[in-house]
Design a protein around this motif. Structure first.
Motif, PDB file in Angstrom:
ATOM      1  N   ASP A  27      29.834  49.278  55.959  1.00 45.60           N
ATOM      2  CA  ASP A  27      30.607  48.569  56.972  1.00 45.60           C
ATOM      3  C   ASP A  27      30.703  47.066  56.691  1.00 45.60           C
ATOM      4  OD1 ASP A  27      32.146  49.020  59.276  1.00 45.60           O
ATOM      5  OD2 ASP A  27      30.576  48.204  60.562  1.00 45.60           O
ATOM      6  N   VAL A  28      29.664  46.507  56.077  1.00 47.57           N
ATOM      7  CA  VAL A  28      29.630  45.048  55.830  1.00 47.57           C
ATOM      8  C   VAL A  28      29.611  44.717  54.338  1.00 47.57           C
ATOM      9  CG1 VAL A  28      28.441  44.628  58.012  1.00 47.57           C
ATOM     10  CG2 VAL A  28      27.087  44.917  55.931  1.00 47.57           C
ATOM     11  N   PHE A  29      29.844  45.717  53.487  1.00 45.17           N
ATOM     12  CA  PHE A  29      29.636  45.540  52.050  1.00 45.17           C
ATOM     13  C   PHE A  29      30.463  44.403  51.440  1.00 45.17           C
ATOM     14  CE2 PHE A  29      30.005  46.792  47.528  1.00 45.17           C
ATOM     15  CZ  PHE A  29      28.653  46.784  47.210  1.00 45.17           C
ATOM     16  N   PRO A  30      31.744  44.243  51.772  1.00 47.24           N
ATOM     17  CA  PRO A  30      32.490  43.126  51.167  1.00 47.24           C
ATOM     18  C   PRO A  30      31.846  41.766  51.433  1.00 47.24           C
ATOM     19  CG  PRO A  30      34.003  44.690  52.149  1.00 47.24           C
ATOM     20  CD  PRO A  30      32.629  45.096  52.581  1.00 47.24           C
ATOM     21  N   ASP A  31      31.366  41.554  52.659  1.00 44.84           N
ATOM     22  CA  ASP A  31      30.697  40.299  52.980  1.00 44.84           C
ATOM     23  C   ASP A  31      29.355  40.196  52.268  1.00 44.84           C
ATOM     24  OD1 ASP A  31      30.563  37.834  54.761  1.00 44.84           O
ATOM     25  OD2 ASP A  31      28.730  38.871  55.382  1.00 44.84           O
ATOM     26  N   MET A  32      28.608  41.278  52.249  1.00 44.47           N
ATOM     27  CA  MET A  32      27.292  41.290  51.607  1.00 44.47           C
ATOM     28  C   MET A  32      27.389  40.951  50.128  1.00 44.47           C
ATOM     29  SD  MET A  32      24.668  44.536  51.216  1.00 44.47           S
ATOM     30  CE  MET A  32      24.139  44.564  52.931  1.00 44.47           C
ATOM     31  N   ILE A  33      28.321  41.579  49.431  1.00 49.17           N
ATOM     32  CA  ILE A  33      28.395  41.388  47.986  1.00 49.17           C
ATOM     33  C   ILE A  33      28.902  39.998  47.624  1.00 49.17           C
ATOM     34  CG2 ILE A  33      30.748  42.290  47.574  1.00 49.17           C
ATOM     35  CD1 ILE A  33      27.717  43.400  45.545  1.00 49.17           C
ATOM     36  N   GLN A  34      29.844  39.468  48.385  1.00 49.37           N
ATOM     37  CA  GLN A  34      30.369  38.129  48.102  1.00 49.37           C
ATOM     38  C   GLN A  34      29.307  37.064  48.326  1.00 49.37           C
ATOM     39  OE1 GLN A  34      33.162  37.116  46.802  1.00 49.37           O
ATOM     40  NE2 GLN A  34      34.489  38.893  46.899  1.00 49.37           N
ATOM     41  N   ARG A  35      28.461  37.257  49.343  1.00 45.76           N
ATOM     42  CA  ARG A  35      27.443  36.259  49.683  1.00 45.76           C
ATOM     43  C   ARG A  35      26.154  36.430  48.890  1.00 45.76           C
ATOM     44  NH1 ARG A  35      26.621  37.137  55.751  1.00 45.76           N
ATOM     45  NH2 ARG A  35      25.248  35.315  55.609  1.00 45.76           N
ATOM     46  N   SER A  36      26.013  37.555  48.192  1.00 44.55           N
ATOM     47  CA  SER A  36      24.768  37.846  47.481  1.00 44.55           C
ATOM     48  C   SER A  36      24.881  37.755  45.970  1.00 44.55           C
ATOM     49  CB  SER A  36      24.273  39.257  47.849  1.00 44.55           C
ATOM     50  OG  SER A  36      24.052  39.383  49.222  1.00 44.55           O
ATOM     51  N   VAL A  37      26.074  38.008  45.421  1.00 43.95           N
ATOM     52  CA  VAL A  37      26.251  38.057  43.961  1.00 43.95           C
ATOM     53  C   VAL A  37      27.120  36.894  43.518  1.00 43.95           C
ATOM     54  CG1 VAL A  37      27.103  39.415  42.012  1.00 43.95           C
ATOM     55  CG2 VAL A  37      26.006  40.559  43.949  1.00 43.95           C
ATOM     56  N   PRO A  38      26.536  35.905  42.867  1.00 44.87           N
ATOM     57  CA  PRO A  38      27.322  34.745  42.430  1.00 44.87           C
ATOM     58  C   PRO A  38      28.373  35.128  41.399  1.00 44.87           C
ATOM     59  CG  PRO A  38      25.085  34.654  41.543  1.00 44.87           C
ATOM     60  CD  PRO A  38      25.112  35.777  42.523  1.00 44.87           C
ATOM     61  N   GLY A  39      29.576  34.589  41.574  1.00 38.84           N
ATOM     62  CA  GLY A  39      30.657  34.838  40.622  1.00 38.84           C
ATOM     63  C   GLY A  39      31.313  36.188  40.765  1.00 38.84           C
ATOM     64  N   TYR A  40      31.097  36.884  41.883  1.00 38.16           N
ATOM     65  CA  TYR A  40      31.554  38.269  42.017  1.00 38.16           C
ATOM     66  C   TYR A  40      33.064  38.405  41.861  1.00 38.16           C
ATOM     67  CZ  TYR A  40      32.014  43.001  43.889  1.00 38.16           C
ATOM     68  OH  TYR A  40      32.309  44.328  44.052  1.00 38.16           O
ATOM     69  N   ALA A  41      33.827  37.560  42.520  1.00 35.88           N
ATOM     70  CA  ALA A  41      35.289  37.684  42.457  1.00 35.88           C
ATOM     71  C   ALA A  41      35.803  37.476  41.031  1.00 35.88           C
ATOM     72  CB  ALA A  41      35.948  36.683  43.403  1.00 35.88           C
ATOM     73  N   THR A  42      35.238  36.491  40.332  1.00 34.68           N
ATOM     74  CA  THR A  42      35.638  36.246  38.945  1.00 34.68           C
ATOM     75  C   THR A  42      35.271  37.428  38.059  1.00 34.68           C
ATOM     76  OG1 THR A  42      35.338  33.863  39.240  1.00 34.68           O
ATOM     77  CG2 THR A  42      35.342  34.687  36.981  1.00 34.68           C
ATOM     78  N   LEU A  43      34.096  37.998  38.302  1.00 32.61           N
ATOM     79  CA  LEU A  43      33.650  39.158  37.531  1.00 32.61           C
ATOM     80  C   LEU A  43      34.596  40.344  37.712  1.00 32.61           C
ATOM     81  CD1 LEU A  43      31.550  40.747  35.887  1.00 32.61           C
ATOM     82  CD2 LEU A  43      30.251  41.046  37.998  1.00 32.61           C
TER      83      LEU A  43
END
Length: 243
Positions: A27-43
């Motif tokens: 339910d909250v995974f998009p927010d969790m991953i963006q705030r927890s994994v640096p550079g996620y969008a670029t990756l």
């Protein structure tokens, strides 16, 4: 769609249970991953570019441990090779259910098959690109060699495996620096020290990171010609291995 805020560990827990990719996390995974994994969008964007570069006509491209399908969509929107199919697999029913809705809303032309399976038992066939994006670290260590060997066997000549992972380090000073920097990253993204501590405890026996050298050794043992680290942000990195 409004992104829901990850507050799973925002209150003190009376009992700590192992982290699971259940309904609450999905339910909250998009927010969790963006705030927890640096550079996620670029990756994620980079994986799409690499998939387009190495996808071979009339082959399969796999997203193993697909969660909500971020890698699947990135590949789908980039791949130009004709008659490719993306096969996205996750063992979480909650993740697959949401991924189906997300993929359905996307109008890219590459067909996608979503499967709820254990990737350790899923067949890999006629593959040109296989991606494991922060997936291998959740596989039991004693099953990782066999999984990578299976991927290698299922890849066509010229195919690639892309593996993104959280890293650990042999050198204590380096390990401490990367851990502290990642903690600073999470604090900068609004996580409290209690949230960070509780989530770390929940993941302790579930997410088992390895060193960069361990990953390269495993790729070589499976038969890959060579492997490269193509991305790194703090202690999160991605590798590409060439068959």
């Amino acid at each position: 769609m409004t992104r829901k805020t990850d507050n799973i560990y925002a209150s003190a827990l009376t009992e700590m249970v192992d982290f699971r990719f259940d309904e609450r996390v999905a339910d909250v995974f998009p927010d969790m991953i963006q705030r927890s994994v640096p550079g996620y969008a670029t990756l994620i964007a980079g994986i799409g570019i690499l998939a387009d570069k190495y996808a071979i006509e009339k082959t399969h491209c796999y997203d193993l441990g697909c969660s909500l399908g971020a890698v699947t969509l990135s590949m789908r929107q980039r791949i130009k090779a004709a008659h490719c199919r993306i096969i996205a697999i996750d063992n979480s029913a909650a993740m697959i259910e949401r991924a189906e809705r997300i993929v359905k809303a996307d109008n890219s032309r590459v067909p996608v098959s979503l499967r709820q399976e254990d990737i350790c038992h899923s067949p890999i066939t006629n593959a040109s690109v296989v991606v494991m994006n922060f997936t291998l670290q959740f596989v039991p260590v004693d099953q990782r060699n066999a999984l990578i060997a299976k991927v290698y066997a299922g890849l066509e000549p010229g195919g690639v495996l892309i593996v993104s992972e959280k890293l650990t380090f042999d050198d204590a000073d380096s390990a401490a620096w990367f851990i502290d920097s990642h903690l600073d990253f999470k604090r900068a993204n609004g996580y409290s020290d209690m949230e960070i501590s509780q989530k770390r405890s929940a993941l302790e026996h579930v997410l088992i990171p390895e060193t960069e050298s361990a990953h390269h050794a495993r790729f070589a043992q499976a038969g890959f010609q060579r492997s490269l680290r193509w991305f790194q942000c703090f202690n999160f990195a991605s590798f590409i291995a060439f068959k």
